[in-house]
Design an enzyme around this catalytic site. Structure first.
Site, mmCIF file in Angstrom:
data_model
loop_
_atom_site.group_PDB
_atom_site.id
_atom_site.type_symbol
_atom_site.label_atom_id
_atom_site.label_comp_id
_atom_site.label_asym_id
_atom_site.label_seq_id
_atom_site.Cartn_x
_atom_site.Cartn_y
_atom_site.Cartn_z
ATOM 1 N N GLY A 340 58.054 52.606 14.721
ATOM 2 C CA GLY A 340 58.523 51.225 14.507
ATOM 3 C C GLY A 340 59.003 50.586 15.805
ATOM 4 O O GLY A 340 58.811 49.388 16.041
ATOM 5 N N GLU A 363 35.921 40.459 34.361
ATOM 6 C CA GLU A 363 35.079 41.054 35.419
ATOM 7 C C GLU A 363 33.949 41.906 34.830
ATOM 8 O O GLU A 363 33.561 42.933 35.382
ATOM 9 C CB GLU A 363 35.924 41.797 36.443
ATOM 10 C CG GLU A 363 36.946 40.827 37.042
ATOM 11 C CD GLU A 363 37.487 41.203 38.385
ATOM 12 O OE1 GLU A 363 36.800 41.909 39.133
ATOM 13 O OE2 GLU A 363 38.605 40.746 38.695
ATOM 14 N N GLY A 364 33.446 41.420 33.697
ATOM 15 C CA GLY A 364 32.363 42.095 32.991
ATOM 16 C C GLY A 364 32.906 42.899 31.834
ATOM 17 O O GLY A 364 33.709 43.819 32.027
ATOM 18 N N THR A 365 32.468 42.538 30.621
ATOM 19 C CA THR A 365 32.916 43.267 29.429
ATOM 20 C C THR A 365 32.434 44.722 29.493
ATOM 21 O O THR A 365 31.557 45.068 30.304
ATOM 22 C CB THR A 365 32.323 42.628 28.160
ATOM 23 O OG1 THR A 365 30.884 42.711 28.272
ATOM 24 C CG2 THR A 365 32.734 41.167 28.002
HETATM 25 N N1 CAA Z 1 24.726 43.181 43.961
HETATM 26 C C1 CAA Z 1 23.800 42.407 44.576
HETATM 27 N N2 CAA Z 1 22.778 41.828 43.892
HETATM 28 C C2 CAA Z 1 22.711 42.043 42.569
HETATM 29 C C3 CAA Z 1 23.651 42.836 41.878
HETATM 30 C C4 CAA Z 1 24.683 43.428 42.646
HETATM 31 N N3 CAA Z 1 25.615 44.174 42.058
HETATM 32 N N4 CAA Z 1 23.340 42.855 40.578
HETATM 33 C C5 CAA Z 1 22.223 42.127 40.428
HETATM 34 N N5 CAA Z 1 21.853 41.636 41.647
HETATM 35 C C6 CAA Z 1 20.674 40.821 41.952
HETATM 36 C C7 CAA Z 1 19.417 41.530 41.482
HETATM 37 O O1 CAA Z 1 18.934 42.421 42.485
HETATM 38 C C8 CAA Z 1 18.478 40.372 41.257
HETATM 39 O O2 CAA Z 1 17.979 39.926 42.514
HETATM 40 P P1 CAA Z 1 16.400 39.679 42.779
HETATM 41 O O3 CAA Z 1 15.975 38.615 41.830
HETATM 42 O O4 CAA Z 1 16.348 39.279 44.207
HETATM 43 O O5 CAA Z 1 15.744 40.994 42.495
HETATM 44 C C9 CAA Z 1 19.407 39.290 40.754
HETATM 45 O O6 CAA Z 1 20.714 39.632 41.177
HETATM 46 C C10 CAA Z 1 19.385 39.148 39.255
HETATM 47 O O7 CAA Z 1 19.710 40.387 38.677
HETATM 48 P P2 CAA Z 1 19.599 40.638 37.120
HETATM 49 O O8 CAA Z 1 18.201 40.271 36.669
HETATM 50 O O9 CAA Z 1 20.080 41.997 36.825
HETATM 51 O O10 CAA Z 1 20.604 39.522 36.551
HETATM 52 P P3 CAA Z 1 20.978 39.102 35.079
HETATM 53 O O11 CAA Z 1 20.977 37.633 34.972
HETATM 54 O O12 CAA Z 1 20.164 39.889 34.087
HETATM 55 O O13 CAA Z 1 22.527 39.534 34.959
HETATM 56 C C11 CAA Z 1 24.399 40.979 34.628
HETATM 57 C C12 CAA Z 1 22.980 40.790 35.190
HETATM 58 C C13 CAA Z 1 24.782 42.376 35.072
HETATM 59 C C14 CAA Z 1 24.444 40.915 33.115
HETATM 60 C C15 CAA Z 1 25.331 39.902 35.236
HETATM 61 O O14 CAA Z 1 25.070 38.636 34.699
HETATM 62 C C16 CAA Z 1 26.790 40.226 35.052
HETATM 63 O O15 CAA Z 1 27.357 41.045 35.790
HETATM 64 N N6 CAA Z 1 27.431 39.575 34.074
HETATM 65 C C17 CAA Z 1 28.878 39.681 33.909
HETATM 66 C C18 CAA Z 1 29.568 38.619 34.699
HETATM 67 C C19 CAA Z 1 30.998 38.942 34.930
HETATM 68 O O16 CAA Z 1 31.373 40.056 35.270
HETATM 69 N N7 CAA Z 1 31.818 37.928 34.812
HETATM 70 C C20 CAA Z 1 33.212 38.064 35.106
HETATM 71 C C21 CAA Z 1 33.743 36.754 35.539
HETATM 72 S S1 CAA Z 1 34.908 36.836 36.832
HETATM 73 C C22 CAA Z 1 36.358 37.300 36.138
HETATM 74 O O17 CAA Z 1 36.434 37.789 35.058
HETATM 75 C C23 CAA Z 1 37.525 37.125 37.036
HETATM 76 C C24 CAA Z 1 38.827 37.197 36.403
HETATM 77 O O18 CAA Z 1 39.227 36.396 35.617
HETATM 78 C C25 CAA Z 1 39.770 38.245 36.826
#
Ligand code: CAA
Length: 381
Positions: A340, A363-365
């Site tokens: 409690g 920062e990504g789910t």
């Molecule tokens: N580093 C460098 N380049 C990268 C990379 C990385 N880690 N990841 C992907 N890329 C590049 C790829 O190589 C690709 O490049 P090319 O076209 O030249 O080959 C390009 O990016 C596209 O890659 P994907 O096709 O994989 O991209 P996608 O659209 O399918 O998305 C994802 C991938 C992983 C889902 C991405 O959208 C993602 O990480 N989403 C989550 C976003 C996120 O974390 N948001 C958090 C917001 S910030 C926050 O939360 C702050 C806060 O409040 C504290």
């Protein structure tokens, strides 16, 4: 393979623990209750060099490594997760990309005051319709004469209401998809920038976040961060490092839950003995301690790889995925151990429970971390 910190890392850890225990922890409950931005703690973190830990000294930083950063993040977050995320955003999401992609002039003008804590930063990627699908940016940067004219809305921007500088992501060429995304360094005082009311959140209530409205904001090329069309890579590579910071924050929250539960279990008695002597409680504490250690090792491995300039995106995603999961589990179990008393605000574990949840989202789910990890596996990484 060494499992002990260097002398320098140990010194950072000791300083961070003293600061967290003596200055942050006594205020954590009040910061949460009052939804208060802890400006005085931010100032102290600036004095300690905690706002630009891995930034070279010539640009106002402490010139340390990312292992030191992760160690300090865990300590600060163990005391107050809100203070932890303020530190994490400034280090990982603002200083780091400006350090890696900024010009010398930009580093002098923006990185130096950000890393030394004279200015505070935020990172604006998310939008009302672009969270996990970060490439679906609707904020437009249009070239008009020699200026960029920016219009759009950013969402859930941590530090937004209190930031001086923003690393901003925009779409300058919709047809080009993610290759049409461009990053800027935006002064928050620029004409046309407005922040919404602070979000009313479940946890990390001392961390101010809000929408940012951009209404015909005009920036020159001097504000471009990286190449036109190179913004998605700036964002993704920045988030790789950010995930180390959030993993460390989650380890800190999990440790807080464990330490508070252990102390409580040693003094709370049932059936004639402290509950820490009942196996049901011992098993919970043993699992929590094992998981905290495992999460910390994953986190420090990712930080170490970053320091070694080796690929670390998969390892950072694994660390964040696991640490955020066990932080939630530890906080839940801590409430169970408190019974409690765990459900009332007089004791700290309900705060840990509320604070832990966000580590599975920002920062990504956790689902996105799995996509990132699986993507690396598919490429043989
Ligand atoms: N580093 C460098 N380049 C990268 C990379 C990385 N880690 N990841 C992907 N890329 C590049 C790829 O190589 C690709 O490049 P090319 O076209 O030249 O080959 C390009 O990016 C596209 O890659 P994907 O096709 O994989 O991209 P996608 O659209 O399918 O998305 C994802 C991938 C992983 C889902 C991405 O959208 C993602 O990480 N989403 C989550 C976003 C996120 O974390 N948001 C958090 C917001 S910030 C926050 O939360 C702050 C806060 O409040 C504290």
């Amino acid at each position: 393979m060494k499992f002990s910190p260097t002398e320098e890392q140990q010194a950072v850890l000791t300083t961070a623990r003293e600061f967290a225990t003596n200055e942050v922890l006594p205020k954590a409950a009040e910061i949460d209750r009052e939804h208060r931005h802890p400006a005085e703690l931010v100032k102290r973190m600036a004095e300690l060099g905690f706002l630009g830990i891995a930034v070279p000294e010539q640009f106002g930083g402490a010139g340390l490594d990312h292992v030191s950063y992760a160690l300090a993040m865990e300590e600060v977050s163990r005391a107050c997760a809100s203070t932890g995320v303020i530190m994490s955003v400034n280090n990982s999401l603002v200083c780091d990309p400006i350090n890696r992609f900024g010009t010398e002039d930009q580093k002098r003008e923006w990185l130096t005051p950000l890393a030394s804590g004279k200015l505070l930063g935020c990172f604006a990627l998310s939008e009302p319709e672009a969270g996990s699908d970060a490439a679906a940016q609707k904020t437009v940067a249009e070239r008009v004469g020699d200026k960029w004219v920016i219009n759009g809305t950013k969402n859930w921007i941590t530090n937004g209401p209190v930031a001086d500088v923003c690393v901003l992501f925009t779409m300058n060429d919709k047809a080009a998809g993610h290759k049409g995304i461009t990053a800027f360094i935006l002064p928050m005082k620029a004409k046309g920038v407005r922040t919404g009311p602070p979000d009313d959140k479940l946890g990390i209530r001392g961390s101010k976040s809000s929408q940012i409205y951009l209404d015909d904001v005009r920036l020159s090329d001097a504000h471009l961060l990286g190449q036109v069309g190179g913004g998605f890579k700036v964002a993704m590579s920045t988030l790789d490092g950010g995930r180390i910071g959030i993993a460390a924050q989650a380890v800190g929250i999990a440790r807080a839950a464990l330490e508070d539960a252990l102390a409580y279990a040693q003094q709370r008695r049932t059936f004639g003995k402290p509950i820490a002597q009942h196996q049901a409680i011992q098993f919970k504490l043993a699992d929590m301690a094992t998981e905290v250690d495992a999460a910390r090792l994953l986190t420090l491995r990712a930080a170490y790889l970053k320091d070694q300039k080796q690929p670390y995106g998969k390892e950072a995603a694994m660390a964040k995925l696991y640490a955020s999961d066990i932080a939630n589990k530890a906080a839940r179990e801590a409430i169970q151990i408190f019974g409690g008393n765990g459900y009332v605000t007089e004791f700290p574990v309900e705060r840990h429970f509320r604070d832990a949840k966000i580590t599975e989202i920002y920062e990504g789910t956790s689902e996105i971390q799995r996509i990132v990890i699986a993507g690396h596996l598919a490429k043989g990484g």
